[in-house]
Design a protein around this motif. Sequence first.
Motif, short mmCIF file in Angstrom:
data_model
loop_
_atom_site.label_atom_id
_atom_site.label_comp_id
_atom_site.label_asym_id
_atom_site.label_seq_id
_atom_site.Cartn_x
_atom_site.Cartn_y
_atom_site.Cartn_z
N CYS A 83 0.95 -1.08 0.00
CA CYS A 83 0.55 0.00 -0.08
C CYS A 83 0.54 0.94 -0.15
O CYS A 83 0.34 2.44 -0.90
N VAL A 84 2.67 1.30 1.05
CA VAL A 84 2.99 2.41 0.45
C VAL A 84 3.65 2.01 -0.49
O VAL A 84 3.58 3.81 -1.01
N ARG A 85 3.89 1.36 -1.61
CA ARG A 85 4.74 1.54 -2.13
C ARG A 85 3.37 2.05 -3.37
O ARG A 85 3.86 2.90 -4.65
N PHE A 86 2.44 1.21 -4.17
CA PHE A 86 1.23 1.66 -4.94
C PHE A 86 0.60 2.32 -4.43
O PHE A 86 -0.02 2.20 -3.47
N ARG A 87 0.29 3.44 -4.61
CA ARG A 87 -0.91 4.59 -3.58
C ARG A 87 -2.25 4.39 -4.00
O ARG A 87 -2.75 4.51 -3.41
N TRP A 88 -2.19 3.80 -5.28
CA TRP A 88 -4.01 3.27 -5.03
C TRP A 88 -3.91 2.66 -5.12
O TRP A 88 -5.38 2.42 -4.59
N LEU A 89 -3.34 2.14 -4.42
CA LEU A 89 -4.13 0.17 -3.71
C LEU A 89 -4.70 0.14 -2.39
O LEU A 89 -5.55 -0.56 -1.85
N TYR A 90 -3.95 2.01 -1.75
CA TYR A 90 -5.12 2.20 -0.22
C TYR A 90 -5.94 2.67 0.29
O TYR A 90 -6.59 0.99 1.05
N PRO A 91 -6.99 2.91 -0.72
CA PRO A 91 -7.78 3.27 -0.68
C PRO A 91 -8.97 2.06 -0.75
O PRO A 91 -10.16 1.50 0.26
N PRO A 92 -9.08 1.10 -2.01
CA PRO A 92 -9.68 -0.44 -2.18
C PRO A 92 -9.12 -0.88 -0.88
O PRO A 92 -10.04 -1.73 0.32
N VAL A 93 -8.07 -1.11 -0.57
CA VAL A 93 -7.55 -2.08 0.56
C VAL A 93 -8.35 -1.70 2.18
O VAL A 93 -8.74 -2.74 2.52
N LEU A 94 -7.81 -0.06 2.19
CA LEU A 94 -9.11 0.20 3.19
C LEU A 94 -10.46 -0.12 3.72
O LEU A 94 -11.05 -0.68 4.11
N GLY A 95 -10.59 0.31 2.34
CA GLY A 95 -12.28 -0.09 2.09
C GLY A 95 -12.68 -1.79 1.94
O GLY A 95 -13.86 -2.15 3.34
N VAL A 96 -11.55 -2.66 2.09
CA VAL A 96 -12.57 -4.16 2.12
C VAL A 96 -12.05 -4.28 3.17
O VAL A 96 -12.95 -4.78 4.19
N THR A 97 -10.95 -3.74 4.39
CA THR A 97 -10.75 -3.95 5.37
C THR A 97 -12.02 -3.59 6.40
O THR A 97 -12.45 -4.47 7.36
N THR A 98 -12.62 -2.43 5.96
CA THR A 98 -13.42 -1.75 6.43
C THR A 98 -13.89 -2.61 6.67
O THR A 98 -15.88 -3.00 7.70
N VAL A 99 -14.47 -3.14 5.46
CA VAL A 99 -16.61 -3.83 5.51
C VAL A 99 -16.04 -5.25 6.08
O VAL A 99 -16.50 -5.98 6.99
N LEU A 100 -14.56 -5.85 6.18
CA LEU A 100 -14.73 -7.46 6.99
C LEU A 100 -14.51 -6.69 8.74
O LEU A 100 -15.05 -7.73 9.01
N TYR A 101 -13.95 -5.71 8.86
CA TYR A 101 -14.38 -5.40 10.53
C TYR A 101 -15.99 -4.99 10.62
O TYR A 101 -15.68 -5.43 11.85
N ALA A 102 -16.65 -4.87 9.58
CA ALA A 102 -18.09 -4.64 10.54
C ALA A 102 -18.76 -5.75 10.04
O ALA A 102 -20.25 -6.14 10.79
N ILE A 103 -17.91 -7.48 9.81
CA ILE A 103 -18.74 -8.52 10.29
C ILE A 103 -18.68 -8.46 11.47
O ILE A 103 -17.58 -9.05 12.12
N PRO A 104 -19.81 -8.93 11.90
CA PRO A 104 -19.80 -9.34 14.16
C PRO A 104 -18.67 -10.38 14.15
O PRO A 104 -18.72 -11.50 12.82
N SER A 105 -18.34 -10.75 14.80
CA SER A 105 -17.04 -12.26 14.85
C SER A 105 -18.25 -13.12 14.87
O SER A 105 -17.88 -13.77 14.88
N LEU A 106 -18.90 -13.13 15.69
CA LEU A 106 -20.07 -14.38 16.11
C LEU A 106 -20.83 -14.71 14.70
O LEU A 106 -20.34 -16.19 14.43
N ALA A 107 -21.05 -14.27 13.70
CA ALA A 107 -21.40 -14.41 12.95
C ALA A 107 -20.30 -15.10 11.81
O ALA A 107 -20.11 -15.78 11.38
N LEU A 108 -18.78 -14.71 12.28
CA LEU A 108 -17.76 -15.21 10.73
C LEU A 108 -17.12 -16.65 11.61
O LEU A 108 -17.22 -17.78 11.22
#
Lengths: 222, 231
Positions: free
Chosen positions: B44-69
């Motif tokens: 993400c540091v090397r290729f700046r364009w990669l950071y926003p999508p990575v951040l989006g995916v991780t935010t969505v992953l984080y929104a999924i409750p642990s019990l559900a996972l």
Amino acid sequence: MNVLSFVNAFFSDAAHWHGYDGIPHRLLEHVQYTLAALAVAAAVGLPVGLITGHTGRGGNALAFIATAARALPSFGLLVLMFVIIGLGLLPVMIPLVVLAVPPILVTTYEAMRSVDPSPVDAARGMGMAESRILFQVELPVALPLILSGLRSAAIQIVSTATIAAYVSLGGLGRYIVDGLYQRNYEKVVGGATLVAVLALVTLTLFWAVNRIAVSPGVRRSA
Amino acid sequence: MNGFFDIPSDLQNSYPGLIGLHLRESLLPVLVGLLAALPIAQLCVRFRWLYPPVLGVTTVLYAIPSLALFVVLIDYTGQSEITVMIPLAVYSLVVLVPAIVDGVRSVPQETLAAATAMGFGPVRRYVQVQLPIAVPAILAGLRVACVSSISLASVGALIGNQGALGNLLADAMFYHRPVLAVNSVVTTAALAIVVDAVLVLVRVLLTPWMPRSTRRTPKAAPAAALEDAVR
């Protein structure tokens, strides 16, 4: 693929759509728990965060309280409250509020601290009252961060309110816990999907509030 | 506090045994998350364009409750420890990627230029300059990841008693022994606080150039952004 077929089976079963154990009712319960807990947590966290952030005092105490509160396991707290108090809404609300206060408190404090001091000084120089400085100068600038704190609190509550079902309350966790005991996999996965969707809806909602409430001038600089 | 340390035999563990189990179950995923987050953050540091999508995916992953996972994973990994550890690793990853990216990015351009001028290659520059300067931000992320992981591991009790100290909670209900629930909560909280304190100590040891008295790092912004990333 397997999970998807379970999801499909759960949502296409008409029996899941009405009555006491229906999706609308459980969803409503879940949203109610979430809103109640978020309201209480915000009522505690926002004023304290705003005032400590405005005066700049008590930051260390705040960090300490937040760390201590975060260390408490919410699931453990829930069962403990249930064992002590018994059935009811209170044993569910306590862990949810304890869970939600630290992110609100800490981000509000940080947001207020990170406001550029020069406009604040200018406002003070113009003879603005402290309360007006707080609400008309600092708050609008700090709003994006404060909202992000509320957002993380809300999402944590949404996902944690599932465990309320473990102490025989309602909400979407009902499907997960019941399904686990009944070995009804369809129900479990359906419940999990609903919670995940609700969390994502919450995320979108906060994004929308952010678009509406935050002043364009602040947004541009951010 | 009568019977505080009397663990029911169905847990097949002593009190220290449960603590060990809990630490393994919660900290191993953080380690895995860190090992995965380092290369991802570097990309993400090397290729700046990669950071926003990575951040989006991780935010969505984080929104999924642990019990559900946990529950969705049962289908693949059974009611085992791994089922609990995979979501915990994912959450750690989600917390750590922004922390590392912000940390590495906060390294001043002049510092990098100086290192290059001294003849540092990219690898050496990364390991000897960028990573050490990013340590405070990374450790701030690790603290959040460890504390939440320790707290979340208890939920594993819901899926076939895989919650280590959390299993005490189920027993507190079955046997009507509230003291077991107290034990579980207090021990888990103490564990989280101790691990947190150890990480603070590690930070002090790893960054001898930072002033001890000022608790806050000079650049407090990454810490704030981090809180933002937390669920």
